[in-house]
Write a protein that holds these residues in place. Structure first.
Motif, mmCIF file in Angstrom:
data_model
loop_
_atom_site.group_PDB
_atom_site.id
_atom_site.type_symbol
_atom_site.label_atom_id
_atom_site.label_comp_id
_atom_site.label_asym_id
_atom_site.label_seq_id
_atom_site.Cartn_x
_atom_site.Cartn_y
_atom_site.Cartn_z
ATOM 1 N N TYR A 181 -5.406 -1.468 5.410
ATOM 2 C CA TYR A 181 -5.836 -0.134 4.814
ATOM 3 C C TYR A 181 -5.743 -0.320 3.293
ATOM 4 O O TYR A 181 -4.728 -0.379 2.817
ATOM 5 C CB TYR A 181 -4.869 0.842 5.324
ATOM 6 N N VAL A 182 -6.865 -0.337 2.734
ATOM 7 C CA VAL A 182 -7.106 -0.782 1.150
ATOM 8 C C VAL A 182 -7.042 0.591 0.172
ATOM 9 O O VAL A 182 -7.817 1.155 0.668
ATOM 10 C CB VAL A 182 -8.438 -1.534 0.986
ATOM 11 N N ILE A 183 -6.124 0.705 -0.640
ATOM 12 C CA ILE A 183 -6.273 1.779 -1.713
ATOM 13 C C ILE A 183 -6.225 1.129 -2.968
ATOM 14 O O ILE A 183 -5.565 0.187 -3.558
ATOM 15 C CB ILE A 183 -4.857 2.601 -1.594
ATOM 16 N N PRO A 184 -7.534 1.174 -3.730
ATOM 17 C CA PRO A 184 -7.928 0.715 -5.024
ATOM 18 C C PRO A 184 -7.107 0.677 -5.962
ATOM 19 O O PRO A 184 -7.284 0.650 -7.182
ATOM 20 C CB PRO A 184 -9.432 0.484 -4.939
ATOM 21 N N ASP A 185 -6.296 1.959 -6.004
ATOM 22 C CA ASP A 185 -5.645 2.641 -7.215
ATOM 23 C C ASP A 185 -4.761 1.513 -7.912
ATOM 24 O O ASP A 185 -4.105 0.699 -7.208
ATOM 25 C CB ASP A 185 -4.630 3.799 -6.600
ATOM 26 N N SER A 186 -4.580 1.730 -9.083
ATOM 27 C CA SER A 186 -3.927 0.662 -9.998
ATOM 28 C C SER A 186 -2.368 0.638 -9.838
ATOM 29 O O SER A 186 -1.554 -0.343 -10.130
ATOM 30 C CB SER A 186 -4.078 0.950 -11.567
ATOM 31 N N SER A 187 -1.879 1.943 -9.320
ATOM 32 C CA SER A 187 -0.628 2.230 -8.933
ATOM 33 C C SER A 187 -0.301 1.537 -7.818
ATOM 34 O O SER A 187 0.917 1.488 -7.377
ATOM 35 C CB SER A 187 -0.200 3.834 -8.934
ATOM 36 N N VAL A 188 -0.971 1.015 -6.777
ATOM 37 C CA VAL A 188 -0.624 0.501 -5.468
ATOM 38 C C VAL A 188 -0.651 -1.119 -5.575
ATOM 39 O O VAL A 188 -1.421 -1.656 -6.221
ATOM 40 C CB VAL A 188 -1.811 0.887 -4.468
ATOM 41 N N SER A 189 0.437 -1.643 -5.367
ATOM 42 C CA SER A 189 0.663 -3.098 -5.177
ATOM 43 C C SER A 189 -0.286 -3.752 -4.252
ATOM 44 O O SER A 189 -1.032 -2.952 -3.450
ATOM 45 C CB SER A 189 2.117 -3.395 -4.790
ATOM 46 N N GLY A 190 -0.424 -5.132 -4.435
ATOM 47 C CA GLY A 190 -1.478 -5.905 -3.590
ATOM 48 C C GLY A 190 -1.133 -5.582 -2.242
ATOM 49 O O GLY A 190 -1.868 -5.405 -1.418
ATOM 50 N N LEU A 191 0.129 -5.680 -1.676
ATOM 51 C CA LEU A 191 0.871 -5.373 -0.462
ATOM 52 C C LEU A 191 1.805 -4.355 -0.780
ATOM 53 O O LEU A 191 2.906 -4.675 -1.236
ATOM 54 C CB LEU A 191 1.276 -6.610 0.255
ATOM 55 N N HIS A 192 1.457 -3.120 -0.632
ATOM 56 C CA HIS A 192 2.517 -2.006 -0.929
ATOM 57 C C HIS A 192 3.430 -1.744 -0.018
ATOM 58 O O HIS A 192 4.679 -1.922 -0.268
ATOM 59 C CB HIS A 192 1.772 -0.832 -1.294
ATOM 60 N N CYS A 193 3.003 -1.702 1.295
ATOM 61 C CA CYS A 193 3.901 -1.291 2.315
ATOM 62 C C CYS A 193 3.476 -1.787 3.859
ATOM 63 O O CYS A 193 2.171 -2.043 3.805
ATOM 64 C CB CYS A 193 4.599 -0.021 2.403
ATOM 65 N N THR A 194 4.224 -1.864 4.977
ATOM 66 C CA THR A 194 3.942 -2.495 5.875
ATOM 67 C C THR A 194 4.600 -1.336 7.151
ATOM 68 O O THR A 194 5.767 -0.921 6.965
ATOM 69 C CB THR A 194 4.391 -3.554 6.647
ATOM 70 N N ILE A 195 3.704 -0.619 8.160
ATOM 71 C CA ILE A 195 4.220 0.364 8.811
ATOM 72 C C ILE A 195 4.286 -0.198 10.328
ATOM 73 O O ILE A 195 3.204 -1.067 10.738
ATOM 74 C CB ILE A 195 3.013 1.402 8.758
ATOM 75 N N PHE A 196 5.327 -0.167 11.065
ATOM 76 C CA PHE A 196 5.752 -0.679 12.207
ATOM 77 C C PHE A 196 5.819 0.108 13.276
ATOM 78 O O PHE A 196 6.285 1.278 12.994
ATOM 79 C CB PHE A 196 6.886 -1.860 12.346
ATOM 80 N N ALA A 197 5.484 -0.236 14.674
ATOM 81 C CA ALA A 197 5.818 0.823 15.594
ATOM 82 C C ALA A 197 6.347 -0.091 16.707
ATOM 83 O O ALA A 197 5.668 -0.974 17.388
ATOM 84 C CB ALA A 197 4.471 1.510 16.049
ATOM 85 N N VAL A 198 7.571 0.103 17.394
ATOM 86 C CA VAL A 198 8.328 -0.521 18.401
ATOM 87 C C VAL A 198 8.729 0.441 19.126
ATOM 88 O O VAL A 198 8.983 1.648 19.009
ATOM 89 C CB VAL A 198 9.311 -1.554 17.844
#
Length: 401
Positions: free
Chosen positions: A77-94
């Motif tokens: 899920y891409v967010i092109p805002d400058s405040s967002v890191s290249g890989l900002h976070c990862t969401i898991f479901a287990v």
């Protein structure tokens, strides 16, 4: 040339987002296409956001992590805002041990995320139903669970857990009514450490009148365990005591337990990879060596008491639940405790012959061997005719250790 590349990336990100959201997920490996998010049995939770005036719904599926960031090659899920890191976070479901779902967010960014108004950075947090996470100066996502855990029993939030999350200040911690698990003697709630700025687990043990000596022993052992600091042992941060409860604040693990993880393979009629079993067993034995060097035995090792620090393959594991742990464990004990199906032969004999004892440290090694067998085969080495509930019963004798 550079402008052309940027234009191409922007167009690709827009098309990617349009196909991904609004009740559908993008048809891109390894994420399956979901034509109707509301009716899909694969979706266990949803992330809802408002983007450019349009509501977008992102479906989460078991063991299919969702990456969020600025870089299209690293983020789903891409967010092109400058405040967002290249890989900002990862969401898991287990899957959770109680049959519901654990949704967690692992921050990988430079400026962190905002969880319900609290800044979180470089750590993993659990997202409960209704929680919101905000990327600073960018989008806000609300987490909604489609699968929910069964209603919990009476706990520290009497008389019953409230329909909306409640909070209590206990020491330097904010304890929420979000229950992570419960047992006969204790409940575990999600809490926030104000000093460490991270989530922790609060294990609340109900105290009983006339049992102050036993509670004193519990507190004594807890204080010993608070001195432990090892990456493969669930750390105790702090304890608080009041008239009704002893509260133990523990390091939070977001990947569930080893028992549920093993079951995820047996449900697919496959076995764990031997290399992964070696890695998990290596960590388990390192934790045991650390404990035994300090003359502490766990005495209730089983997959349910081994937590995964975070979701995903080759997980970092942590030994947890030290309610039956014993210092000076080189001494023989006549107090048979633990789970029957993980006791060594001498422990089984001591159940019926009260004059017999056994030593806790070799018992831990026996239990570790059974855990190894279960990971490799997907079954227990010893079959019992008794119902499974009785096999997992905790046997605590009344004779002193």
């Amino acid at each position: 040339m550079l402008g052309s590349i940027r234009s191409h990336q922007s167009s690709a990100a827009t098309a990617r987002r349009q196909n991904f959201c609004h009740s559908a997920t993008l048809a891109s490996n390894p994420y399956p296409k979901i034509e109707n998010l509301q009716k899909s049995v694969d979706v266990c939770a949803k992330l809802i956001t408002d983007r450019d005036g349009h509501k977008e719904v992102i479906g989460l599926s078991i063991n299919r992590p969702l990456t969020i960031g600025r870089n299209p090659e690293r983020s789903f899920y891409v967010i092109p805002d400058s405040s967002v890191s290249g890989l900002h976070c990862t969401i898991f479901a287990v899957r959770s041990p109680s049959g519901g779902v654990i949704v967690s967010c692992q921050d990988s960014s430079k400026n962190g995320i905002i969880l319900n108004g609290h800044r979180i950075k470089k750590t993993s947090v659990i997202l409960m139903n209704g929680d919101s996470i905000r990327i600073p100066d960018s989008l806000t996502f609300t987490c909604t669970h489609v699968w929910k855990d069964p209603v919990e029993k009476i706990s520290v939030f009497d008389p019953t857990p409230p329909p909306q999350p409640a909070r209590k200040h206990i020491g330097h911690y904010v304890v929420t009514s979000q229950c992570l698990g419960s047992g006969s003697f204790a409940t575990v709630h999600l809490a926030l450490s104000m000093d460490r700025r991270c989530q922790v687990a609060c294990k609340s043990i109900r105290t009983k009148k006339g049992h102050r000596d036993e509670l004193g022993q519990v507190m004594k052992e807890i204080k010993i365990l608070m001195g432990l600091n090892h990456p493969n042992i669930n750390r105790i941060f702090d304890t608080q005591e009041d008239q009704h409860f002893i509260h133990i604040f523990l390091q939070l693990c977001t990947g569930g337990d080893l028992f549920t993880y093993i079951n995820s393979f047996t449900e697919k009629d496959c076995k764990m990879d031997e290399d992964e079993v070696k890695y998990i067993m290596f960590q388990l034995l390192k934790g045991l060596v650390y404990l035994h060097d300090k003359m502490i035995s766990h005495r209730d090792l089983k997959p349910e008491n081994i937590l995964l620090h975070a979701p995903g393959p080759y997980p970092r594991i942590q030994i947890a639940d030290f309610g039956l742990a014993r210092p000076k464990s080189y001494q023989e004990t006549f107090n048979v405790c633990g789970t029957v199906s993980y006791l060594p032969p001498e422990g089984i004999l001591a159940l019926d012959q009260k004059h017999l004892g056994y030593v806790g440290m070799p018992s831990d090694c026996w239990s570790a061997g059974i855990i190894l067998y279960i990971m490799l085969s997907g079954s227990h080495p010893f079959d019992y005719d008794a119902p499974s509930d009785s096999c997992n019963a905790c046997i605590c004798a009344v004779r002193p250790a």
